[in-house]
Design a protein around this motif. Structure first.
Motif, short mmCIF file in Angstrom:
data_model
loop_
_atom_site.label_atom_id
_atom_site.label_comp_id
_atom_site.label_asym_id
_atom_site.label_seq_id
_atom_site.Cartn_x
_atom_site.Cartn_y
_atom_site.Cartn_z
N ARG A 62 0.83 -1.20 0.00
CA ARG A 62 0.00 0.00 0.00
C ARG A 62 0.87 1.26 0.00
N TYR A 63 1.96 1.22 0.74
CA TYR A 63 2.90 2.36 0.76
C TYR A 63 3.42 2.64 -0.65
N TYR A 64 3.83 1.59 -1.34
CA TYR A 64 4.34 1.77 -2.70
C TYR A 64 3.25 2.29 -3.63
N ASP A 65 2.05 1.72 -3.54
CA ASP A 65 0.95 2.14 -4.41
C ASP A 65 0.57 3.59 -4.16
N ARG A 66 0.60 4.00 -2.92
CA ARG A 66 0.22 5.36 -2.58
C ARG A 66 1.21 6.40 -3.10
N LEU A 67 2.51 6.06 -3.05
CA LEU A 67 3.53 7.08 -3.29
C LEU A 67 4.37 6.89 -4.54
N PHE A 68 4.44 5.68 -5.08
CA PHE A 68 5.42 5.42 -6.14
C PHE A 68 4.87 4.85 -7.43
N VAL A 69 3.60 4.47 -7.47
CA VAL A 69 3.06 3.79 -8.65
C VAL A 69 1.94 4.65 -9.26
N PRO A 70 2.29 5.55 -10.18
CA PRO A 70 1.29 6.46 -10.75
C PRO A 70 0.13 5.75 -11.44
N THR A 71 0.35 4.52 -11.89
CA THR A 71 -0.73 3.79 -12.56
C THR A 71 -1.70 3.15 -11.57
N PRO A 77 -0.26 12.09 -5.88
CA PRO A 77 0.99 12.86 -5.91
C PRO A 77 0.98 13.88 -4.78
N LEU A 78 1.63 13.55 -3.69
CA LEU A 78 1.56 14.39 -2.49
C LEU A 78 2.53 15.57 -2.57
N PHE A 79 2.24 16.45 -3.53
CA PHE A 79 2.99 17.68 -3.73
C PHE A 79 1.98 18.83 -3.72
N GLU A 80 2.37 19.92 -3.10
CA GLU A 80 1.45 21.05 -2.98
C GLU A 80 0.95 21.52 -4.33
N SER A 81 1.84 21.63 -5.31
CA SER A 81 1.45 22.11 -6.63
C SER A 81 0.37 21.21 -7.24
N SER A 82 0.52 19.90 -7.06
CA SER A 82 -0.43 18.95 -7.65
C SER A 82 -1.76 18.94 -6.94
#
Length: 215
Positions: A62-71, A77-82
């Protein structure tokens, strides 16, 4: 900016611990220690959201899916701009570009006091993927400011006050203005450790009086 009551040193230390633990949860693969620390912080805010969470292969995935797997349907995408530029359509969020003016302003805040987000410790891929406006980086910076203000309260009240003012400004203009929306984005995918961590960070920052609740 609206005048707010100052936080006492012990309140600042509590805030530093709370948002620092949340930052670590996003910067590291899940572990019993991280979940225990999240549960401890949550209890301080009257929540049992992390009680009974098991650290297993499913949580690591789940950690990988949440943060590293865009598909992945769970990826955010936990970035303010996004996130601040995200638009909700038909029960889903369409995220904005990861490149935006917020990141430049955040980086300027870091540089003003010598905070280098690239030196944060954690899981290699998570640290390598950091941008200035990553949620983990902004939470770590907030923890740094709160701790600095608390520790300087007796020795150098003026420096303590400056750190507290910067924390208040940064919370209002940056992390506090989107952490609630980040939690919403995560909860839309699933009610899990990472959605609850963002909500906990939101609650902690709200306790300092500078957050836009968007849940």
């Amino acid at each position: 900016m609206e005048e707010r009551a100052s936080l006492a040193p012990d309140e600042l230390l509590g805030l530093s611990v709370a948002v620092g633990v949340c930052a670590q949860a996003f910067l590291n693969e899940p572990s019993d220690k991280i979940v225990e620390r999240l549960a401890c912080v949550a209890h301080a805010y009257g929540s049992d959201a992390f009680d009974g969470i098991a650290v297993d292969d499913a949580l690591r995935q789940r950690y990988y899916d949440r943060l590293f797997v865009p598909t992945s349907s769970l990826y955010v995408p936990l970035f303010e701009s996004s996130v601040r530029g995200a638009i909700e359509e038909d029960g889903r969020f369409r995220y904005a570009s990861t490149k935006g003016p917020q990141a430049d302003h955040v980086l300027g805040c870091y540089r003003a006091i010598g905070f280098d987000y690239r030196l944060l410790e954690g899981f290699g891929p998570a640290v390598a993927a950091l941008r200035p406006d990553a949620l983990a980086a902004e939470l770590a910076f907030s923890a740094f400011l709160a701790r600095e203000s608390a520790e300087m309260a007796c020795e150098d009240p003026d420096a303590s006050r400056r750190s507290a003012q910067l924390l208040d400004q940064f919370s209002s203009e940056h992390v506090g203005a989107w952490v609630g929306k980040a939690a919403r984005c995560l909860f839309l995918g699933a009610d899990d450790l990472y959605a609850r961590t963002a909500k906990l960070a939101c609650d902690a920052i709200a306790s300092a009086g500078a957050v836009r609740l968007d849940l």
